[in-house]
Design a protein around this motif. Sequence first.
Motif, PDB file in Angstrom:
ATOM      1  N   THR A 157      36.258  36.573  41.930  1.00  0.00           N
ATOM      2  CA  THR A 157      34.892  36.084  42.194  1.00  0.00           C
ATOM      3  C   THR A 157      34.211  35.612  40.907  1.00  0.00           C
ATOM      4  O   THR A 157      33.437  34.666  40.916  1.00  0.00           O
ATOM      5  CB  THR A 157      34.012  37.177  42.848  1.00  0.00           C
ATOM      6  N   HIS A 158      34.495  36.305  39.779  1.00  0.00           N
ATOM      7  CA  HIS A 158      33.983  35.885  38.460  1.00  0.00           C
ATOM      8  C   HIS A 158      34.733  36.673  37.390  1.00  0.00           C
ATOM      9  O   HIS A 158      35.383  37.676  37.693  1.00  0.00           O
ATOM     10  CB  HIS A 158      32.469  36.070  38.365  1.00  0.00           C
ATOM     11  N   ILE A 159      34.615  36.212  36.132  1.00  0.00           N
ATOM     12  CA  ILE A 159      35.520  36.764  35.099  1.00  0.00           C
ATOM     13  C   ILE A 159      34.966  37.980  34.368  1.00  0.00           C
ATOM     14  O   ILE A 159      35.461  38.309  33.283  1.00  0.00           O
ATOM     15  CB  ILE A 159      35.956  35.683  34.079  1.00  0.00           C
ATOM     16  N   PRO A 194      34.838  41.768  33.253  1.00  0.00           N
ATOM     17  CA  PRO A 194      36.031  42.614  33.123  1.00  0.00           C
ATOM     18  C   PRO A 194      36.339  43.455  34.354  1.00  0.00           C
ATOM     19  O   PRO A 194      37.510  43.696  34.670  1.00  0.00           O
ATOM     20  CB  PRO A 194      35.681  43.545  31.949  1.00  0.00           C
ATOM     21  N   ASP A 195      35.309  43.912  35.070  1.00  0.00           N
ATOM     22  CA  ASP A 195      35.537  44.783  36.219  1.00  0.00           C
ATOM     23  C   ASP A 195      36.084  44.044  37.445  1.00  0.00           C
ATOM     24  O   ASP A 195      36.479  44.673  38.431  1.00  0.00           O
ATOM     25  CB  ASP A 195      34.249  45.564  36.579  1.00  0.00           C
ATOM     26  N   HIS A 196      36.108  42.717  37.387  1.00  0.00           N
ATOM     27  CA  HIS A 196      36.631  41.932  38.518  1.00  0.00           C
ATOM     28  C   HIS A 196      37.930  41.203  38.154  1.00  0.00           C
ATOM     29  O   HIS A 196      38.776  40.978  39.007  1.00  0.00           O
ATOM     30  CB  HIS A 196      35.582  40.921  38.989  1.00  0.00           C
ATOM     31  N   TYR A 197      38.038  40.871  36.876  1.00  0.00           N
ATOM     32  CA  TYR A 197      39.111  39.968  36.438  1.00  0.00           C
ATOM     33  C   TYR A 197      40.127  40.651  35.515  1.00  0.00           C
ATOM     34  O   TYR A 197      41.267  40.181  35.385  1.00  0.00           O
ATOM     35  CB  TYR A 197      38.436  38.777  35.741  1.00  0.00           C
ATOM     36  N   GLY A 241      31.225  39.617  45.956  1.00  0.00           N
ATOM     37  CA  GLY A 241      31.384  39.832  44.511  1.00  0.00           C
ATOM     38  C   GLY A 241      30.207  40.608  43.957  1.00  0.00           C
ATOM     39  O   GLY A 241      29.811  41.640  44.494  1.00  0.00           O
ATOM     40  N   ASP A 242      29.602  40.096  42.878  1.00  0.00           N
ATOM     41  CA  ASP A 242      28.393  40.724  42.320  1.00  0.00           C
ATOM     42  C   ASP A 242      27.137  39.930  42.674  1.00  0.00           C
ATOM     43  O   ASP A 242      26.075  40.180  42.115  1.00  0.00           O
ATOM     44  CB  ASP A 242      28.494  40.801  40.777  1.00  0.00           C
ATOM     45  N   HIS A 243      27.259  38.967  43.589  1.00  0.00           N
ATOM     46  CA  HIS A 243      26.094  38.135  43.921  1.00  0.00           C
ATOM     47  C   HIS A 243      25.058  38.927  44.719  1.00  0.00           C
ATOM     48  O   HIS A 243      23.857  38.875  44.429  1.00  0.00           O
ATOM     49  CB  HIS A 243      26.572  36.912  44.704  1.00  0.00           C
ATOM     50  N   GLY A 267      31.327  43.664  45.719  1.00  0.00           N
ATOM     51  CA  GLY A 267      32.223  44.091  44.641  1.00  0.00           C
ATOM     52  C   GLY A 267      31.991  45.522  44.186  1.00  0.00           C
ATOM     53  O   GLY A 267      32.831  46.095  43.499  1.00  0.00           O
ATOM     54  N   HIS A 268      30.840  46.089  44.533  1.00  0.00           N
ATOM     55  CA  HIS A 268      30.526  47.493  44.201  1.00  0.00           C
ATOM     56  C   HIS A 268      29.668  48.070  45.323  1.00  0.00           C
ATOM     57  O   HIS A 268      28.948  47.335  45.988  1.00  0.00           O
ATOM     58  CB  HIS A 268      29.730  47.600  42.894  1.00  0.00           C
ATOM     59  N   GLY A 269      29.740  49.398  45.474  1.00  0.00           N
ATOM     60  CA  GLY A 269      28.843  50.062  46.421  1.00  0.00           C
ATOM     61  C   GLY A 269      29.254  49.849  47.868  1.00  0.00           C
ATOM     62  O   GLY A 269      30.330  49.305  48.160  1.00  0.00           O
TER      63      GLY A 269
END
Length: 331
Positions: A69-71, A73-76, A190-192, A233-235
């Motif tokens: 979803t984006h770079i 560190p916690d996703h990529y 993601g984190d959006h 991406g979280h929660g």
Amino acid sequence: MEIIAGVHQIKVPFPKGTSGHTNVYVVEGSEGSILIDSGWDSTESLWALREGLTTERLKLRDIKKVVITHIHPDHYGLASKIKQLCGARIAMHRVEAELIGSRYEDFSELLKKTEEELRQNGVPQTELPQLKDASLWMNQFVTPDLPDVMVDDGDRISNGSFEIEVLWTPGHSPGHICLYEPRKRLLFSGDHVLYDTTPNIGFHPQSGDNPLGDYISSLEKLERFKVNFVLPGHGPTFNSLKLRVSEILYHHEQRKKNILKVMSDGLKTAYQIAEGVLWMPEQGGVAFRDLASWDRRLAVMETIAHLKLLAVEGKVGNIDMDGASLYLRKD
Ligand SMILES: [Zn+2]
Ligand SMILES: [Zn+2]
């Protein structure tokens, strides 16, 4: 854990010494599985992911595509190792791919630009080294690798059973994407959009000129999609996308009001404005001076993001004086 038929969630822990986890999703298909995001590149993350992908139904070798979803560190961070292990192809938005080299490979220029930006925005000399280097530790948890596939808004990614649409949602990161599955009306956000925290939106050398303006437009863009389940991406996962979007918009509106209030007595740098704002409202509010250096840096960058949007809206003016960027209310 299977959330919806064919869609599984694996909670991948953050590295030792930090708390939290990344929600990684596996979308099963007749032509192989799609992995959405990867987690940090740490022993604990890799272990959790391998365990999640060693079940009756799910196998690491079935992963054919890893969509990032984006770079951050916690996703990529772990994507490259997954590719090495199972030969999957990595996909991400082209804007995000362009940031990899300057962020994770040769980052001296980025550090220099970050320091200059923080100085201009009033961070005192004594705090500069701390704030400039606040994110450096994260790089050890990323194995950078360029994507095999670059995606754009509207592209479709299929695995024979699911067809997922790419939605470009810049703001939290300029090449951030959400993924929409129209049949079951799923949104991998993601984190959006997160359920229990407000994603950080900051102005920095890789953010674009008006990240908060981009973010709000990206939230509004989601309105035209029918969504039954949001898979963030979280929660926790949740149903009420519209309600959550309106809460996040309200949060930014309140912060904007706070910032304008702090600006009522003359010219100020972004740092001075950030000092007057109460941060982390979800935790009851924390004074700027009580934040850790990483959070202070995020607070200054978020304040600048607000000021950039307020300048576009014509509500604040900006002048440069002796190398410092100063802001003033226009009303
Ligand atoms: Zn992020
Ligand atoms: Zn994240």
